[in-house]
Design a protein around this motif. Sequence first.
Motif, PDB file in Angstrom:
ATOM      1  N   UNK A   1      37.371  48.137  49.490  1.00  0.00           N
ATOM      2  CA  UNK A   1      38.336  48.144  48.389  1.00  0.00           C
ATOM      3  C   UNK A   1      38.753  46.720  48.040  1.00  0.00           C
ATOM      4  N   UNK A   2      38.891  45.878  49.051  1.00  0.00           N
ATOM      5  CA  UNK A   2      39.239  44.478  48.774  1.00  0.00           C
ATOM      6  C   UNK A   2      38.162  43.808  47.921  1.00  0.00           C
ATOM      7  N   UNK A   3      36.903  44.066  48.219  1.00  0.00           N
ATOM      8  CA  UNK A   3      35.808  43.497  47.426  1.00  0.00           C
ATOM      9  C   UNK A   3      35.850  44.016  45.989  1.00  0.00           C
ATOM     10  N   UNK A   4      36.112  45.304  45.836  1.00  0.00           N
ATOM     11  CA  UNK A   4      36.215  45.878  44.494  1.00  0.00           C
ATOM     12  C   UNK A   4      37.400  45.279  43.742  1.00  0.00           C
ATOM     13  N   UNK A   5      38.507  45.052  44.467  1.00  0.00           N
ATOM     14  CA  UNK A   5      39.703  44.507  43.802  1.00  0.00           C
ATOM     15  C   UNK A   5      39.468  43.072  43.327  1.00  0.00           C
ATOM     16  N   UNK A   6      38.674  42.315  44.068  1.00  0.00           N
ATOM     17  CA  UNK A   6      38.377  40.948  43.634  1.00  0.00           C
ATOM     18  C   UNK A   6      37.574  40.955  42.337  1.00  0.00           C
ATOM     19  N   UNK A   7      36.605  41.846  42.265  1.00  0.00           N
ATOM     20  CA  UNK A   7      35.798  41.954  41.045  1.00  0.00           C
ATOM     21  C   UNK A   7      36.675  42.383  39.878  1.00  0.00           C
ATOM     22  N   UNK A   8      37.532  43.371  40.114  1.00  0.00           N
ATOM     23  CA  UNK A   8      38.404  43.855  39.046  1.00  0.00           C
ATOM     24  C   UNK A   8      39.376  42.777  38.596  1.00  0.00           C
ATOM     25  N   UNK A   9      39.909  42.002  39.539  1.00  0.00           N
ATOM     26  CA  UNK A   9      40.897  40.964  39.207  1.00  0.00           C
ATOM     27  C   UNK A   9      40.302  39.876  38.320  1.00  0.00           C
ATOM     28  N   UNK A  10      39.034  39.553  38.502  1.00  0.00           N
ATOM     29  CA  UNK A  10      38.423  38.507  37.674  1.00  0.00           C
ATOM     30  C   UNK A  10      37.735  39.072  36.429  1.00  0.00           C
ATOM     31  N   UNK A  11      37.932  40.386  36.182  1.00  0.00           N
ATOM     32  CA  UNK A  11      37.361  41.001  34.991  1.00  0.00           C
ATOM     33  C   UNK A  11      35.879  41.223  35.076  1.00  0.00           C
ATOM     34  N   UNK A  12      35.366  41.358  36.295  1.00  0.00           N
ATOM     35  CA  UNK A  12      33.939  41.567  36.494  1.00  0.00           C
ATOM     36  C   UNK A  12      33.497  42.989  36.238  1.00  0.00           C
ATOM     37  N   UNK A  13      32.221  43.243  36.484  1.00  0.00           N
ATOM     38  CA  UNK A  13      31.617  44.547  36.238  1.00  0.00           C
ATOM     39  C   UNK A  13      31.861  45.452  37.444  1.00  0.00           C
TER      40      UNK A  13
END
Length: 346
Positions: free
Chosen positions: A257-269
């Motif tokens: 979930x932490x990895x997913x949250x990092x992607x989401x925070x930077x507006x990634x896919x």
Amino acid sequence: MELKPDRLAAQLAAEPLRPAYLVAGAEPLLVLEAADAIRARAREAGFGEREVFDADGRDFDWNTLDASFRAPSLFSAQRLLEVRLPTGRPGKEGSEVIAGYCAQPPGDIVLLVTAGDWSRQHGGKWSEAIAKAGHVVQAPQVRPHELEGWLESRLRQRGVRADRGAVQRLAERVQGNLLAAAQEVDKLALLADDAPIDASRMEALVADAARFDVFRLVDAALNGQPAQAVRMLAGLRAEGEAVPALMGMVVMELGRVAALSRVQARGGNLAAEFKAQRVWDSKQAVYRRALARHPAPRWERFVVLAGGVDRIAKGRPRPGEEPADAWLALERLLVAVAEPKAAALA
């Protein structure tokens, strides 16, 4: 044609066997029972030979299935060919073989494809071909708010009369485990003696079949269910589990979930990250609910806290790490994950 599992039996009784069936979904009991119903109907219709193909990886040779479609039977005039497809994705070659069979199915073969995971993204020309030649039976998971209705229907089918309180008690006991629920209903059919069942009698008749396992424990926390997570954790402790045995899964899921949250925070896919993390479509909603509950930095902190719980459990706490009770530390962490207002307690 698409069918729900509860309509399959009537459809099988009302018509001759179709050339092809697809039974797919995330609920193992419903997939198993639907496939069993098709197998039983095939035996009744004289399909005396059954071949099973486990297409559970890229190494599966679809030519063997294609050859079997064309080969004459050795022991019976009619055959049931069963393809087990856990991922629900046959790939290009498998799709062509299945679609080719459905375009010109021989009269002495019935094809049954079962899949353990299913969504719209899994479908394609091959599943459309099965729907055209036969039936597609979707068996999705029974959601928490649907469980009591499912239990009521199952009890009626087995001739058991139970009031609303009794059904609620049974739902609490099985905790969404349909395999356990089916076993309890079958037992009740033997023990009820045709007498109505109320909540107190249900309490006496059924065993506590809730599965307090670490997978569902983490899911409860990610789904925002703190009370259920605490109850499951207490159940695991009562069953003799040790905190270190649980922490591998807890740390892995929080890290994901932490990895997913990092992607989401930077507006990634996020969809691409789900794929990279090998998160099935049926499980993505759990992670999305979790991501909506906490910002990315907090998920990073949860990972650090999980490492602290693991060290406490193994008797190697760092200076200042409290509490010393690993069970209490894990409980606080899970409640914090499930409830934003409790994040300061972890």
